[in-house]
Design a protein around this motif. Structure first.
Motif, PDB file in Angstrom:
ATOM      1  N   ARG A  49      46.701  -2.671  68.130  1.00 36.08           N
ATOM      2  CA  ARG A  49      47.532  -3.210  67.052  1.00 36.08           C
ATOM      3  C   ARG A  49      48.915  -3.480  67.632  1.00 36.08           C
ATOM      4  O   ARG A  49      49.600  -2.563  68.080  1.00 36.08           O
ATOM      5  CB  ARG A  49      47.629  -2.225  65.895  1.00 36.08           C
ATOM      6  N   ASN A  50      49.287  -4.745  67.662  1.00 33.87           N
ATOM      7  CA  ASN A  50      50.593  -5.168  68.180  1.00 33.87           C
ATOM      8  C   ASN A  50      50.828  -4.644  69.598  1.00 33.87           C
ATOM      9  O   ASN A  50      51.807  -3.970  69.881  1.00 33.87           O
ATOM     10  CB  ASN A  50      51.716  -4.725  67.236  1.00 33.87           C
ATOM     11  N   GLU A  51      49.920  -4.997  70.489  1.00 39.81           N
ATOM     12  CA  GLU A  51      49.954  -4.523  71.878  1.00 39.81           C
ATOM     13  C   GLU A  51      50.134  -5.664  72.874  1.00 39.81           C
ATOM     14  O   GLU A  51      49.661  -5.588  74.000  1.00 39.81           O
ATOM     15  CB  GLU A  51      48.657  -3.766  72.203  1.00 39.81           C
ATOM     16  N   GLU A  52      50.814  -6.744  72.479  1.00 38.14           N
ATOM     17  CA  GLU A  52      50.907  -7.904  73.357  1.00 38.14           C
ATOM     18  C   GLU A  52      51.537  -7.571  74.712  1.00 38.14           C
ATOM     19  O   GLU A  52      51.205  -8.202  75.714  1.00 38.14           O
ATOM     20  CB  GLU A  52      51.653  -9.059  72.688  1.00 38.14           C
ATOM     21  N   ASP A  77      43.469  -4.695  65.322  1.00 41.68           N
ATOM     22  CA  ASP A  77      43.681  -4.047  64.025  1.00 41.68           C
ATOM     23  C   ASP A  77      44.811  -4.740  63.264  1.00 41.68           C
ATOM     24  O   ASP A  77      45.863  -4.158  63.012  1.00 41.68           O
ATOM     25  CB  ASP A  77      43.976  -2.560  64.240  1.00 41.68           C
ATOM     26  N   HIS A  78      44.590  -6.018  62.956  1.00 41.94           N
ATOM     27  CA  HIS A  78      45.507  -6.818  62.144  1.00 41.94           C
ATOM     28  C   HIS A  78      46.897  -6.926  62.775  1.00 41.94           C
ATOM     29  O   HIS A  78      47.914  -6.753  62.107  1.00 41.94           O
ATOM     30  CB  HIS A  78      45.582  -6.263  60.714  1.00 41.94           C
ATOM     31  N   SER A  79      46.917  -7.240  64.070  1.00 41.01           N
ATOM     32  CA  SER A  79      48.184  -7.398  64.788  1.00 41.01           C
ATOM     33  C   SER A  79      48.973  -8.564  64.229  1.00 41.01           C
ATOM     34  O   SER A  79      48.406  -9.570  63.780  1.00 41.01           O
ATOM     35  CB  SER A  79      47.921  -7.640  66.277  1.00 41.01           C
ATOM     36  N   THR A  80      50.291  -8.448  64.306  1.00 44.74           N
ATOM     37  CA  THR A  80      51.171  -9.534  63.875  1.00 44.74           C
ATOM     38  C   THR A  80      51.849 -10.198  65.073  1.00 44.74           C
ATOM     39  O   THR A  80      52.717 -11.042  64.888  1.00 44.74           O
ATOM     40  CB  THR A  80      52.249  -9.003  62.909  1.00 44.74           C
ATOM     41  N   ASP A  81      51.439  -9.814  66.277  1.00 41.57           N
ATOM     42  CA  ASP A  81      51.985 -10.423  67.486  1.00 41.57           C
ATOM     43  C   ASP A  81      50.884 -11.224  68.189  1.00 41.57           C
ATOM     44  O   ASP A  81      49.913 -11.634  67.555  1.00 41.57           O
ATOM     45  CB  ASP A  81      52.600  -9.352  68.402  1.00 41.57           C
TER      46      ASP A  81
END
Length: 152
Positions: A49-52, A77-81
């Motif tokens: 999750r948000n692990e870019e 898990d629904h990342s925003t990145d």
């Protein structure tokens, strides 16, 4: 003044105790020697999750595993990145990598445990190796873990 000195010495000794235990453990550590049977297969499962910033290196390290057949499954898990975009780009070049999307979080669950439970259901191989997105596996890590696990 002697009481303060005594307390300081005791505090120092207690602070150094974990260091001493760590050094003893390091001296006693032995690498696993068991080898998995030929054809052993491992599912390397990464909840993300948000692990870019870390996912690309984690996936590339997992895919460089040698000595066992691996699949790498990343559960976004629904990342925003850009996590999913990075994994999708890597998956286009390596069929052993799959990107999946996490189902909605049920009431009473926490994110990481739910993601790991979902990943276990998506795995195609009998041996499951869960890792965080900031972990870099050594090329022989999956083989050694599989061998140790199957050796019992």
């Amino acid at each position: 003044m002697p009481t303060v000195t005594l307390l300081a010495a005791l505090a120092l000794a207690l602070a150094l105790l974990p260091l001493g235990l760590g050094l003893v453990n390091l001296c006693l550590y032995r690498r696993p020697r068991a080898e998995p049977s030929p054809g052993a297969a491992v599912s390397i499962l990464i909840p993300a999750r948000n692990e870019e910033a870390t996912i690309g290196a984690a996936v590339r390290a997992a895919l460089s595993s040698c000595g066992v057949s691996v699949e790498v499954v990343v559960l976004d898990d629904h990342s925003t990145d850009r996590t999913a975009e990075i994994v999708r780009s890597l998956a286009a070049r390596d069929p052993r990598l799959r990107l999946e999307t996490a189902p909605p979080l049920p009431p009473g669950w926490s994110g990481k445990q739910h993601a790991c439970q979902a990943l276990a259901g998506l795995a195609r191989h009998p041996v499951l190796l869960f890792q965080d997105a900031d972990v870099r596996l050594a090329p022989d890590a999956a083989r050694l873990a599989c061998g140790a696990l199957l050796a019992g």
